[in-house]
Design an enzyme around this catalytic site. Structure first.
Site, short mmCIF file in Angstrom:
data_model
loop_
_atom_site.label_atom_id
_atom_site.label_comp_id
_atom_site.label_asym_id
_atom_site.label_seq_id
_atom_site.Cartn_x
_atom_site.Cartn_y
_atom_site.Cartn_z
N GLN A 72 2.15 -5.93 -3.14
CA GLN A 72 2.53 -6.00 -1.71
C GLN A 72 3.85 -5.25 -1.48
O GLN A 72 4.14 -4.32 -2.20
CB GLN A 72 2.59 -7.44 -1.19
CG GLN A 72 1.22 -8.12 -1.11
CD GLN A 72 0.78 -8.78 -2.40
OE1 GLN A 72 1.56 -9.45 -3.05
NE2 GLN A 72 -0.46 -8.60 -2.79
N GLY A 115 -4.33 -4.39 -4.52
CA GLY A 115 -5.33 -3.46 -5.02
C GLY A 115 -4.67 -2.13 -5.31
O GLY A 115 -3.92 -1.62 -4.49
N HIS A 116 -4.91 -1.62 -6.50
CA HIS A 116 -4.35 -0.32 -6.86
C HIS A 116 -5.51 0.61 -7.15
O HIS A 116 -6.45 0.22 -7.82
CB HIS A 116 -3.57 -0.40 -8.18
CG HIS A 116 -2.27 -1.12 -8.06
ND1 HIS A 116 -1.56 -1.21 -6.90
CD2 HIS A 116 -1.54 -1.77 -8.99
CE1 HIS A 116 -0.46 -1.89 -7.13
NE2 HIS A 116 -0.43 -2.24 -8.38
N ASP A 168 0.82 -1.22 0.00
CA ASP A 168 0.00 0.00 0.00
C ASP A 168 0.85 1.26 0.00
O ASP A 168 0.43 2.29 0.55
CB ASP A 168 -0.95 0.04 1.22
CG ASP A 168 -1.82 -1.19 1.30
OD1 ASP A 168 -2.25 -1.66 0.24
OD2 ASP A 168 -2.05 -1.68 2.42
N LYS A 209 2.13 2.31 -4.94
CA LYS A 209 2.78 1.81 -6.16
C LYS A 209 1.91 2.06 -7.38
O LYS A 209 2.42 2.32 -8.46
CB LYS A 209 3.06 0.30 -6.05
CG LYS A 209 4.10 -0.06 -5.01
CD LYS A 209 4.32 -1.56 -4.97
CE LYS A 209 3.11 -2.34 -4.51
NZ LYS A 209 2.72 -2.11 -3.12
P1 IMP Z 1 -2.46 -12.72 2.09
O1 IMP Z 1 -1.54 -12.17 1.05
O2 IMP Z 1 -3.91 -12.48 1.79
O3 IMP Z 1 -2.16 -14.15 2.44
O4 IMP Z 1 -2.20 -11.89 3.44
C1 IMP Z 1 -0.97 -11.98 4.15
C2 IMP Z 1 -0.56 -10.62 4.70
O5 IMP Z 1 -0.23 -9.75 3.61
C3 IMP Z 1 -1.66 -9.90 5.48
O6 IMP Z 1 -1.05 -9.14 6.51
C4 IMP Z 1 -2.26 -8.96 4.45
O7 IMP Z 1 -2.89 -7.84 5.05
C5 IMP Z 1 -1.01 -8.57 3.69
N1 IMP Z 1 -1.30 -8.14 2.31
C6 IMP Z 1 -1.58 -8.92 1.25
N2 IMP Z 1 -1.75 -8.18 0.15
C7 IMP Z 1 -1.55 -6.90 0.50
C8 IMP Z 1 -1.54 -5.67 -0.22
O8 IMP Z 1 -1.75 -5.60 -1.44
N3 IMP Z 1 -1.29 -4.56 0.50
C9 IMP Z 1 -1.01 -4.61 1.83
N4 IMP Z 1 -0.99 -5.72 2.55
C10 IMP Z 1 -1.26 -6.86 1.89
#
Ligand code: IMP
Length: 427
Positions: A223, A40-41, A13, A16
């Site tokens: 991420q 998510g963008h 977040d 990007k």
């Molecule tokens: P997962 O990727 O859904 O398995 O989540 C694992 C961890 O990554 C959690 O803490 C999520 O909140 C974090 N996470 C996954 N995708 C994003 C993203 O696009 N932005 C911020 N945090 C993310």
């Protein structure tokens, strides 16, 4: 000629989407190489807001080729919905290619993500519940289903029946849930295969050809480095490699093809989900930054945890990714704060440390050591050059560069493409 990788330098977040959208103006190709619709963008073009989860934001430019490469895990229902959404808003999606080798997020992955999280109770990871972890687990366990399988009925029948036998065993015996019906799933995913067929290709060939032709190729990380399964705050991480190395494997290119890597960092820090966050502000200041910055997840709508900028985290990111520079976003959110803190080190039981700890037990005791800089009270949203910024905002940027050891090459001061200060060409 340039192939550049953009990574998140914090916990995701970082903004990007805006930086990639800005650079996509100059790119011939934009590639997603890891993660899935956990990302998510939000991109704003001519006052119109687009929310994207799987399709690279380059799709908003008429001549940019977009690729979802092999390292991504794809939920076909989500992808097709996103394609319809883009088409309904007049965007031509025929310039999208999807890797035949990308793994598919199946309904049992989403279901197991929720069941696993529930089962963990207060040890939960705070995942996005999009099935991402379970899909990567199956990839590593070699029982995953790939996009190519959706195009071949016999392959899908064989692979799905093998996978479903195991998943139904877990769902019914470990969780007491209802088993999933093979026929319904099989028909549904064959249908997805038909719908996606025009987009499917061996994208490694397409990407390598583009690089060899001298095209400008942008690799869009999802991420952030601190969520990398190896180099992040394990186990509070995602299941892929958001750091720069992930681009080579996830896109099927040799590391030697990457010319430069840049990190995107917010001018403060946020984290969504559970896990360590040394500079977190658990007070009204944190709440007020969250509100000013509208720090709520694009994917899940969850409020993001907010804290001061952490130079220890950024130095870790510079090293793990080999960053050539930083794009600093959301500097305008700090307008009007009388003073700004930057963590320069952590104080632990072992003493003061300057490197991000490699173990959870050390990290648990880490207290940030802050340096305080004066803030600025004039709004900076209209600044287009560094000289337009108040002295204290410039000083803040310079101090970050000194602490982190790489230049700040771009500063974002608002959501729109135009609200950007470019200090150095990135391509
Ligand atoms: P997962 O990727 O859904 O398995 O989540 C694992 C961890 O990554 C959690 O803490 C999520 O909140 C974090 N996470 C996954 N995708 C994003 C993203 O696009 N932005 C911020 N945090 C993310």
């Amino acid at each position: 000629m340039a192939a550049i990788v953009i990574v998140g330098a914090q916990w995701g977040d970082e903004g990007k989407g805006k930086v990639i959208d800005f650079l996509a103006q100059q790119a011939d190709m934009v590639v997603r190489h890891q993660g899935g619709n956990n990302a998510g963008h939000t991109v704003v073009v001519n006052d119109q807001e687009f929310k994207l989860h799987l399709v690279p934001s380059g799709i908003l430019y008429p001549n940019t080729l977009c690729v979802i490469a092999n390292g991504v895990v794809i939920d076909p229902a989500v992808l097709l919905e996103e394609l319809h959404y883009l088409q309904s808003r007049g965007v031509d999606v025929s310039r999208l290619k999807i890797s035949s080798k990308a793994h598919v997020v199946m309904p049992y992955h989403t279901q197991l993500d929720a069941l696993n999280e529930n089962h963990r109770g207060d040890q939960k990871l705070g995942t996005t519940l999009r099935g991402i972890g379970p899909a990567y687990m199956d990839k590593a366990a070699r029982i995953g289903i790939r996009i190519a399988d959706l195009l071949h009925p016999e392959e899908l029948r064989e692979r799905l029946s093998r996978a479903l036998e195991e998943k139904n065993r877990v769902l019914t015996r470990a969780y007491g849930a209802e088993p999933l019906d093979f026929d319904a799933l099989y028909e549904r995913f064959l249908g997805y295969g038909d719908a996606l067929r025009p987009y499917v290709a061996d994208t490694s060939i397409i990407i390598n050809e583009a690089i060899d032709r001298g095209d400008r190729v942008l690799f869009e990380g999802a991420q952030g480095t601190m969520l990398d399964i190896d180099h992040g705050t394990y186990p509070y991480v995602t299941s892929s490699h958001p750091s720069a190395g992930g681009a080579a494997i996830g896109a099927g290119i040799g590391p030697t093809k990457i010319n430069r890597v840049y990190g995107v960092a917010k001018a403060y820090t946020t984290r969504v989900g559970d896990g360590p966050f040394p500079t977190e502000l658990r007070d009204s200041l944190g709440d007020s930054i969250r509100e000013r910055g509208q720090e709520y997840g694009t994917t899940t709508g969850r409020p993001r945890r907010v804290g001061w900028l952490d130079a220890v985290v950024l130095r870790h990111s510079v090293r793990i990714n080999g960053l050539a520079g930083l794009a600093l976003t959301r500097l305008d959110v700090l307008d009007g704060l009388p003073a700004l803190n930057i963590a320069t080190a952590y104080r632990c039981r072992e003493g003061e440390i300057k490197e991000f700890p490699d173990t959870a037990s050390v990290l648990r005791t880490a207290e940030p050591v802050y340096e305080t800089l004066p803030g600025w009270d004039t709004p900076i949203g209209q600044a287009r050059h560094l000289r337009d910024l108040p002295d204290n905002a410039r000083r803040y940027i310079e101090r970050i560069e000194e602490l982190v050891g790489v230049p700040v090459v771009l500063v974002s001061v608002g959501r729109e493409r135009a609200s950007t200060i470019v200090r150095a060409e990135m391509f």
